[in-house]
Every structure is written in C-alpha cells, then in structure tokens.
Design a protein around this motif. Structure first.
Motif, mmCIF file in Angstrom:
data_model
loop_
_atom_site.group_PDB
_atom_site.id
_atom_site.type_symbol
_atom_site.label_atom_id
_atom_site.label_comp_id
_atom_site.label_asym_id
_atom_site.label_seq_id
_atom_site.Cartn_x
_atom_site.Cartn_y
_atom_site.Cartn_z
ATOM 1 N N GLY A 123 0.649 -1.115 -0.140
ATOM 2 C CA GLY A 123 -0.047 0.136 0.005
ATOM 3 C C GLY A 123 0.666 1.360 0.013
ATOM 4 N N LEU A 124 2.156 1.181 -0.011
ATOM 5 C CA LEU A 124 2.973 2.374 0.022
ATOM 6 C C LEU A 124 2.998 3.195 -1.182
ATOM 7 C CD1 LEU A 124 5.142 3.635 1.898
ATOM 8 C CD2 LEU A 124 6.918 2.640 0.295
ATOM 9 N N LEU A 125 2.695 4.644 -1.117
ATOM 10 C CA LEU A 125 2.685 5.546 -2.341
ATOM 11 C C LEU A 125 3.571 6.664 -1.920
ATOM 12 C CD1 LEU A 125 -0.951 5.411 -3.777
ATOM 13 C CD2 LEU A 125 0.917 4.531 -4.914
ATOM 14 N N PRO A 126 4.045 7.176 -2.840
ATOM 15 C CA PRO A 126 4.754 8.671 -2.310
ATOM 16 C C PRO A 126 3.817 9.681 -1.857
ATOM 17 C CG PRO A 126 5.418 7.816 -4.710
ATOM 18 C CD PRO A 126 4.076 6.955 -4.278
ATOM 19 N N GLU A 127 4.449 10.543 -0.970
ATOM 20 C CA GLU A 127 3.562 11.723 -0.642
ATOM 21 C C GLU A 127 3.584 12.640 -1.609
ATOM 22 O OE1 GLU A 127 6.073 10.756 2.287
ATOM 23 O OE2 GLU A 127 4.055 10.012 2.815
ATOM 24 N N ARG A 128 4.572 12.842 -2.521
ATOM 25 C CA ARG A 128 4.664 13.490 -3.646
ATOM 26 C C ARG A 128 5.130 12.965 -4.784
ATOM 27 N NH1 ARG A 128 1.518 15.819 -1.588
ATOM 28 N NH2 ARG A 128 1.069 17.996 -1.138
ATOM 29 N N THR A 129 4.868 13.054 -5.884
ATOM 30 C CA THR A 129 5.448 12.497 -7.198
ATOM 31 C C THR A 129 5.648 13.779 -8.165
ATOM 32 O OG1 THR A 129 4.419 10.501 -6.908
ATOM 33 C CG2 THR A 129 4.970 11.074 -9.259
ATOM 34 N N PHE A 130 6.925 13.956 -8.786
ATOM 35 C CA PHE A 130 7.268 14.972 -9.606
ATOM 36 C C PHE A 130 7.169 14.453 -11.013
ATOM 37 C CE2 PHE A 130 8.367 16.710 -5.408
ATOM 38 C CZ PHE A 130 7.618 17.823 -5.518
ATOM 39 N N LEU A 131 6.113 15.007 -11.827
ATOM 40 C CA LEU A 131 5.926 14.407 -13.076
ATOM 41 C C LEU A 131 6.574 15.505 -14.243
ATOM 42 C CD1 LEU A 131 4.851 12.597 -15.347
ATOM 43 C CD2 LEU A 131 2.639 13.666 -15.037
ATOM 44 N N LEU A 132 7.755 14.990 -14.727
ATOM 45 C CA LEU A 132 8.149 15.981 -15.731
ATOM 46 C C LEU A 132 7.771 15.790 -17.207
ATOM 47 C CD1 LEU A 132 11.913 15.854 -14.383
ATOM 48 C CD2 LEU A 132 9.918 17.100 -13.687
ATOM 49 N N MET A 133 7.245 16.544 -17.603
ATOM 50 C CA MET A 133 6.586 16.519 -18.791
ATOM 51 C C MET A 133 7.198 16.915 -20.261
ATOM 52 S SD MET A 133 3.478 15.204 -18.013
ATOM 53 C CE MET A 133 2.466 15.456 -19.504
ATOM 54 N N VAL A 134 7.473 16.007 -20.950
ATOM 55 C CA VAL A 134 8.081 16.203 -22.230
ATOM 56 C C VAL A 134 7.450 15.563 -23.406
ATOM 57 C CG1 VAL A 134 10.635 16.798 -21.309
ATOM 58 C CG2 VAL A 134 9.548 14.478 -22.194
ATOM 59 N N ASP A 135 7.465 16.225 -24.501
ATOM 60 C CA ASP A 135 6.599 15.347 -25.383
ATOM 61 C C ASP A 135 7.314 14.198 -26.098
ATOM 62 O OD1 ASP A 135 7.781 16.204 -27.731
ATOM 63 O OD2 ASP A 135 6.544 17.640 -28.235
ATOM 64 N N GLU A 136 6.696 13.222 -26.891
ATOM 65 C CA GLU A 136 7.330 11.948 -27.049
ATOM 66 C C GLU A 136 8.365 12.397 -27.998
ATOM 67 O OE1 GLU A 136 4.095 12.670 -27.549
ATOM 68 O OE2 GLU A 136 3.317 12.596 -29.788
ATOM 69 N N LYS A 137 8.406 13.174 -28.866
ATOM 70 C CA LYS A 137 9.428 13.681 -29.967
ATOM 71 C C LYS A 137 10.541 14.033 -29.140
ATOM 72 C CE LYS A 137 6.172 14.932 -33.641
ATOM 73 N NZ LYS A 137 4.985 15.538 -32.769
ATOM 74 N N LEU A 138 10.189 15.094 -27.958
ATOM 75 C CA LEU A 138 11.898 15.212 -27.560
ATOM 76 C C LEU A 138 12.319 13.997 -26.549
ATOM 77 C CD1 LEU A 138 13.461 17.594 -26.551
ATOM 78 C CD2 LEU A 138 12.178 17.924 -24.542
ATOM 79 N N SER A 139 11.498 13.203 -26.047
ATOM 80 C CA SER A 139 11.885 12.011 -25.461
ATOM 81 C C SER A 139 12.725 11.138 -26.433
ATOM 82 C CB SER A 139 10.747 11.411 -24.634
ATOM 83 O OG SER A 139 11.186 9.770 -24.625
ATOM 84 N N GLU A 140 12.205 11.100 -27.682
ATOM 85 C CA GLU A 140 12.714 10.307 -28.709
ATOM 86 C C GLU A 140 14.178 10.613 -28.903
ATOM 87 O OE1 GLU A 140 11.709 7.451 -30.357
ATOM 88 O OE2 GLU A 140 13.309 7.341 -31.631
ATOM 89 N N ALA A 141 14.148 12.039 -29.145
ATOM 90 C CA ALA A 141 15.576 12.824 -29.452
ATOM 91 C C ALA A 141 16.519 12.651 -28.381
ATOM 92 C CB ALA A 141 15.195 14.216 -29.772
ATOM 93 N N ARG A 142 16.123 12.751 -27.153
ATOM 94 C CA ARG A 142 17.194 12.811 -25.887
ATOM 95 C C ARG A 142 17.574 11.423 -25.623
ATOM 96 N NH1 ARG A 142 14.627 16.752 -21.338
ATOM 97 N NH2 ARG A 142 14.825 18.598 -22.240
#
Ligand code: TYD
Length: 202
Positions: A123-142
């Motif tokens: 049942g353990l979940l984080p208190e806070r989760t930081f989601l870093l949003m980049v689009d799929e094209k930037l992800s693919e390029a990186r």
C-alpha cells in the motif's frame, strides 16, 4: 514525518538529474537522504533490471510482474527501513511507471496494475510525485543510440505513455505535481523545492 518522493516521466525527461539536485539540496539541510532507482536498488532488483531491460522478449503480464517483484524487494529491503529511521526517500520512478508503461501503453489496465502493485508495496505510495512533462518527440530525440528494451519501443508507444501520465495527473491531483520538463534544470529544481515547502513537507 514520513517522507517519500518519486520522480516520473518519459525516458529523457530529466528526472535523474532532478533526483540528484533534490538529494544534494536536502543534504545541505542535514536530512538523511536515500535515493534509489527502479527497477533496481537491491541485488535482486538489479538482476531483474538486467532481465527486463536487457533480456529477450517478455509477455506483458510477465513484464509487469517483474517490475512489481523488483519494487516489492525495494520496499522491503530499502524504502521501509529508511522511512522507519526518519530518512527522506527519493525514488527515480515508482508505481506510476508501471501504471502508464504496462497499464496504459501495454494495455493491461491502470486498475489491474494498481491492484497488483498495492499488494507488492503493502500500500505504500509516495507523498509527492514530480512528473516531468516532455512530449514524445523530445523524449525520442534525447534517448541516445544505445537503447534498452523499453527505449526501443516506437514513438507511438511513447505517445501512449505520455497520455497515460496526463491521465494519472488527473486521477491523483493531490499527489502528482506535473512540471514542464522543457524548462531549465535550475528552474525545475526550484519548482520542486517550492512545492515541497508549500506542502509543509520541508
Ligand atoms: P529508467 O531507469 O528511467 O531508464 P534509464 O536508467 O535508462 O534512464 O527506466 C527504465 C525503463 O523501464 C524505462 O523505459 C521505463 C521502464 N519501466 C516500466 O516500463 N515499468 C516500470 O514499472 C518501471 C519502473 C520502469
């Protein structure tokens, strides 16, 4: 106070850098910090990482079960003991990765994958989760030339993962903080610290 933080996002979104920056900042404030990565972080977890990222073909339910097994071991061996002695735990990925990569992009269903994982993590979940949003094209390029089994997936798979993360941010608005991953690393790090301060966690 329990303090468990995770970072999430597409491959190449910069979360590993942010884990390092937050860890360094918290250490200047004299906190004990335990940073860990998924899959991995334990002996069994590193073996499973090798299988699931660098091995051959794996069916979707086997894949989700391997990630869950690595996570169960990490919770038992590292995360629970650290939280128990008052350390801050920062995890590079946690349950949300399985919810989007396996639940959404592989089509197993968010609810099914969540149930499996809530058993695995007690049942353990984080208190806070930081989601870093980049689009799929930037992800693919990186993502570089040398790709693991998940990184070799198509741009369409990444698009599904990105959509999945946006859905999760709507499902868990209190826990997940979505940040623009195209900003400078310093600005993102400041936004992370600000969110933790505003939540009274620092
Ligand atoms: P990551 O450690 O971010 O990759 P790297 O060390 O190469 O930066 O994540 C490994 C990959 O595994 C990533 O493509 C996401 C995937 N993954 C899942 O599909 N499900 C999961 O539950 C986890 C933790 C990771």
């Amino acid at each position: 106070m329990l303090m468990f933080i995770s970072f999430e996002g597409l491959d190449g979104c910069g979360k590993t850098t942010q884990v390092e920056l937050l860890e360094a900042f918290l250490e200047t404030r004299d906190f004990e910090v335990v940073a860990t990565r998924e899959p991995g972080g334990t002996e069994l977890g590193e073996t499973l990482r090798q299988i699931v990222l660098h091995g051959g073909k794996i069916s979707p339910w086997a894949e989700v079960a391997i990630f869950a097994a690595a996570r169960a071991e990490l919770v038992e061996e590292v995360i629970e003991p650290a939280l128990g002695r008052g350390a801050i735990v920062i995890s590079d990925r946690f349950v949300d990765s399985s919810l989007v990569y396996q639940g959404v992009a592989r089509g197993l269903g968010i609810e099914n994958v969540l149930q499996l994982n809530l058993h695995a993590t007690k049942g353990l979940l984080p208190e806070r989760t930081f989601l870093l949003m980049v689009d799929e094209k930037l992800s693919e390029a990186r993502v570089g030339e040398e790709r693991d089994r998940m990184e070799r997936e198509s741009v369409e798979f990444r698009r599904l993962v990105g959509d999945g993360y946006r859905r999760l941010a709507e499902m868990f608005p209190g826990r997940i903080v979505a940040l623009d991953g195209t900003q400078s690393r310093e600005l993102i790090a400041r936004q992370v610290r600000q969110a933790l301060e505003e939540a009274g966690l620092l």
